[in-house]
Design a protein around this motif. Structure first.
Motif, short mmCIF file in Angstrom:
data_model
loop_
_atom_site.label_atom_id
_atom_site.label_comp_id
_atom_site.label_asym_id
_atom_site.label_seq_id
_atom_site.Cartn_x
_atom_site.Cartn_y
_atom_site.Cartn_z
N ALA A 142 70.98 76.42 -56.27
CA ALA A 142 70.14 76.43 -55.07
C ALA A 142 68.67 76.50 -55.48
CB ALA A 142 70.51 77.61 -54.19
N ALA A 143 68.37 77.36 -56.46
CA ALA A 143 66.98 77.46 -56.93
C ALA A 143 66.54 76.14 -57.55
CB ALA A 143 66.86 78.61 -57.92
N ALA A 144 67.45 75.50 -58.30
CA ALA A 144 67.11 74.21 -58.90
C ALA A 144 66.91 73.15 -57.82
CB ALA A 144 68.21 73.78 -59.87
N GLY A 145 67.67 73.27 -56.73
CA GLY A 145 67.50 72.34 -55.61
C GLY A 145 66.13 72.47 -54.98
N LEU A 146 65.71 73.73 -54.75
CA LEU A 146 64.36 73.94 -54.21
C LEU A 146 63.32 73.37 -55.16
CD1 LEU A 146 64.42 77.58 -52.76
CD2 LEU A 146 64.82 75.43 -51.58
N ALA A 147 63.52 73.60 -56.47
CA ALA A 147 62.56 73.11 -57.46
C ALA A 147 62.46 71.60 -57.41
CB ALA A 147 62.97 73.57 -58.86
N ASN A 148 63.63 70.93 -57.33
CA ASN A 148 63.63 69.49 -57.29
C ASN A 148 62.92 68.94 -56.07
OD1 ASN A 148 64.89 67.54 -59.16
ND2 ASN A 148 66.40 69.16 -59.29
#
Lengths: 190, 536
Positions: free
Chosen positions: B90-96
């Motif tokens: 989820a955090a990587a999704g926000l980052a992307n």
């Protein structure tokens, strides 16, 4: 800034980061030997340190009235086809008095096998106060096929054992020595 | 040719495929961000289901629903699904989604690697679920009853499901290392001309620190589980005392990863809060530079205090004192972040939309979890609390507000930007209140249970613990089912709703609010001009 510089910068960052990843993966494995060194420096105990039991002289030790429970525990590495267990699992002992216990070993295979026992004491704070006068762990043990022996351990708990320790466990790990070296090696891998 | 055109070409390599190809072959940061978030949502529900089974079993003393090995397998599975499956993706999704928009870049620096680092995840997730499912089949071996820490010698002895788990961890590790490399390269090389590192939005800073932490610690975990694999199958004795190894070495390797991992989970959410609080307090973030410094300090000190998870293994006094002092020192930079948030809100014109409600609740509850963390860091106290439900209460109080609620807040905050529709504010607030009430009802009583002596990771308990466990289980059901409402809100917002403006929130600042809502497929093909006030 033109595109070539940009691509070159990107590439350099990627290479540096990939090297960092590989380096950290290697660092994980480097920790295996480093761990022992670190333990020696900082006093974080590890098995190889704990096993360094002492051979002490029995003279001038005074008996004391405390009763300490000592438990014996064994584990055998899967590569060694032996049964190995203490004849007595628990013993109530007085510090300063000499005791002998036997460990029964049996070679399940039909071949001659050499094994090495590595002792460790829990709690580790008691290690220095458990004096082994005679121990099968001082030498390699060789058993012919199907042979059974009782291996003796003569020990004494020093009266200087801290008051708060009322029970301790002496644990032996037994492993196979593939081509038995001339001297017993404490960290020989199985 | 200017570099703008070069990047323009890069972004158009694939001619925007449609249908399933759009997702499988995607190199678009927005699509990959969406995939990450959907994957995380799926895993959140699976991890939540296992947590609710655990709480259902603990509702009453005695063994009702599960058997002890299955119970411990669920505990293992819950932790791994939530940490590796839900929070990190989820955090990587926000980052992307957000990093390229925030720094004015047309896409991530390495779009194809971005595709790879996402598409490893479904495979890893399948392996992870298989590790749970395999023991139910004939010949599947025993259940993984070690907990997520996978301590040997037990982890060397369990059946082949452990091998699935080890490979799942390898895959998850590769995925997050690739994503981290991508994020660092993007942040260091793709910022809009004129944007210095110290002008980057704070969410980008949190991810820069997080990505470096991941690169430093994930390979060590990979090494540790590889040694575990070798001990299991190839006759080595890294962790086998009978062969001259040391099981405690694995604990060090694991927690060398495991403790920084806590900050990996926490920092992106701190980044989200650093955007939400200024927006709804209508004031710039208090102490940008000190936030950056605090973050780097947390990351650095966090790397060298791992053994506070292992006080009871018999370290020397000097060693435990060092780890105790180091751990307590971390509360200084973390406290600094909290005070910065409070100072940002001070005398601000605050309104309480759902993201802000979550932000305020996070500050309260995370501080609470941090304080019980200081209690646990103190060696003599920890000897008492170790492996009790108090520890469970503590880490859920830091991870739930510190990571999960921060991500919820971020989703509510940016959902109008992503979809172009406002979410239902009334439903959002209802979700917040049910969610937070359920959470506190679940985990607050566990402090008392732990202090009274209830151990964790055990299926049964003494009857004296019945009442608090019943309260906790009821809370867990409320908490668990409340996420169906979250799912409903998200689906409803995707399907329609009041159109969102570009700025969405009246107080929102930053480049991501300059593009349309929803943003077009390609954004910032011409890099924006950086004026000072846009990034402050």
């Amino acid at each position: 800034m033109n595109s070539e510089v940009r691509v070159r910068n990107k590439r350099r960052t990627i290479w540096l980061l990939s090297l960092l990843v590989l380096g950290m993966f290697g660092f994980g494995f480097a920790l295996v030997p480093l761990y022992d060194v670190l333990c020696q420096i900082t006093g974080i105990q590890s098995v190889s340190l704990r096993s360094a039991g002492e051979i002490a002289n029995p003279a001038s030790e005074q008996e004391d009235s405390r009763l300490i429970t000592i438990k014996f525990d064994t584990s055998v590495h899967p590569n060694l086809p032996w049964d190995f267990s203490p004849v007595e699992r628990n013993l109530q002992v007085h510090p300063g008095k000499l005791y002998q216990v036997d460990f029964a070993a049996r070679n399940r295979s039909s071949e001659t096998v050499t094994g090495q026992a590595i002792p460790s004491v829990a709690p580790w704070q008691a290690t220095a106060f458990l004096n082994k006068l005679e121990c099968f762990c001082f030498n390699q043990q060789t058993l012919a096929g199907r042979q059974s022996v009782d291996m003796p351990l003569r020990f004494m708990i020093s009266p200087e054992l801290p008051q708060e320790i009322r029970s301790l466990t002496l644990s032996y790990s037994l492993m196979k020595l593939e081509n038995a070296p001339p001297e017993p090696n404490k960290r020989e891998k199985g | 040719m200017s570099y703008t055109n070069a990047l323009h070409d890069e972004a158009h390599h694939h001619d925007n495929p449609t249908g399933w190809r759009r997702w499988l072959f995607s190199t678009n940061h927005k699509d990959i961000g969406t995939l990450y978030l959907l994957f995380a949502l799926t895993m959140l529900f699976m991890g939540g289901a296992s947590a609710m089974l655990i709480r259902a079993e603990l509702f009453q003393p005695g063994i009702q629903l599960l058997d002890p090995d299955l119970y411990n397998n669920l505990v293992t599975n819950h932790a791994l699904l939530m940490i590796f499956g839900a929070v990190m993706p989820a955090a990587a999704g926000l980052a992307n989604w957000m990093i390229p928009l925030m720094i004015g870049a047309p896409d991530m620096a390495l779009p194809r690697m971005n595709n790879l680092s996402f598409w490893i995840l479904p495979a890893a997730g399948t392996m992870l679920i298989l590790s749970f499912v395999v023991p139910f089949f004939p010949g599947g071996g025993s259940q993984i009853n070690t907990g997520w820490t996978l301590y040997p010698p037990l982890s060397v002895q369990v059946g082949m499901s452990m091998d699935f788990l080890i490979f799942a961890i390898h895959l998850l590790g590769i995925s997050s290392v690739l994503a981290s490399i991508n994020i660092i390269v993007t942040l260091l090389n793709m910022r809009a001309p004129g944007m210095t590192l110290m002008q980057m939005p704070i969410f980008c800073w949190t991810w820069l620190v997080t990505a470096f932490l991941l690169i430093l610690v994930v390979p060590v975990l990979a090494g540790g589980v590889t040694m575990l694999l070798f001990d299991r199958h190839f006759g080595t004795s890294f962790f086998d005392a009978a062969g001259g190894g040391d099981p405690v070495l694995f604990q060090h390797l694991f927690w060398f990863f495991g403790h920084p991992e806590v900050y990996v989970l926490l920092l992106p959410s701190i980044g989200v809060l650093s955007h939400i609080i200024p927006t709804f307090a209508r004031k710039p973030l208090f102490g940008y530079k000190s936030m950056v410094g605090a973050m780097i300090a947390v990351g650095t000190i966090g790397m060298v205090v791992w053994a506070h998870h292992q006080y009871t293994i018999g370290m020397s006094l000097g060693a435990v004192s060092y780890f105790m002092i180091g751990t307590i020192i971390i509360s200084i930079p973390v406290g600094l972040m909290i005070f910065n948030f409070i100072a940002t809100m001070w005398r601000g014109a605050m309104t309480f939309e759902t993201p802000m409600l979550f932000a305020v609740a996070i500050i309260l509850m995370f501080t609470f979890g941090g304080l019980s963390g200081v209690m646990l860091a103190v060696v003599p106290a920890d000897m008492q609390y170790h492996d009790s439900m108090f520890v469970v209460a503590h880490f859920h109080y830091v991870l739930m507000p510190g990571a999960v609620f921060g991500l919820f807040a971020g989703v509510f905050y940016w959902l109008p930007k992503w979809t172009g529709h406002m979410y239902d504010e009334r439903l959002g607030k209802i979700f917040f209140w049910i969610n937070v009430t359920g959470f506190n009802l679940t985990f607050f009583p566990q402090h008392f249970l732990g202090l009274a002596g209830m151990p964790r990771r055990i299926i049964d308990y003494n009857v004296m613990f019945t009442e608090f466990n019943a309260i906790s289980s009821v809370g867990a059901m409320i908490f668990g089912f409340s996420h169906l409402l979250l799912l409903y809100i998200i689906i409803k917002t995707i399907r329609g709703g009041e159109p969102a403006t570009n700025r969405v929130w009246e107080g929102a600042k930053g480049l991501e609010w300059e593009v349309a809502s929803p943003p077009p497929f390609h954004t910032w093909e011409t890099p924006p001009l950086i004026r000072q006030e846009q990034t402050s």
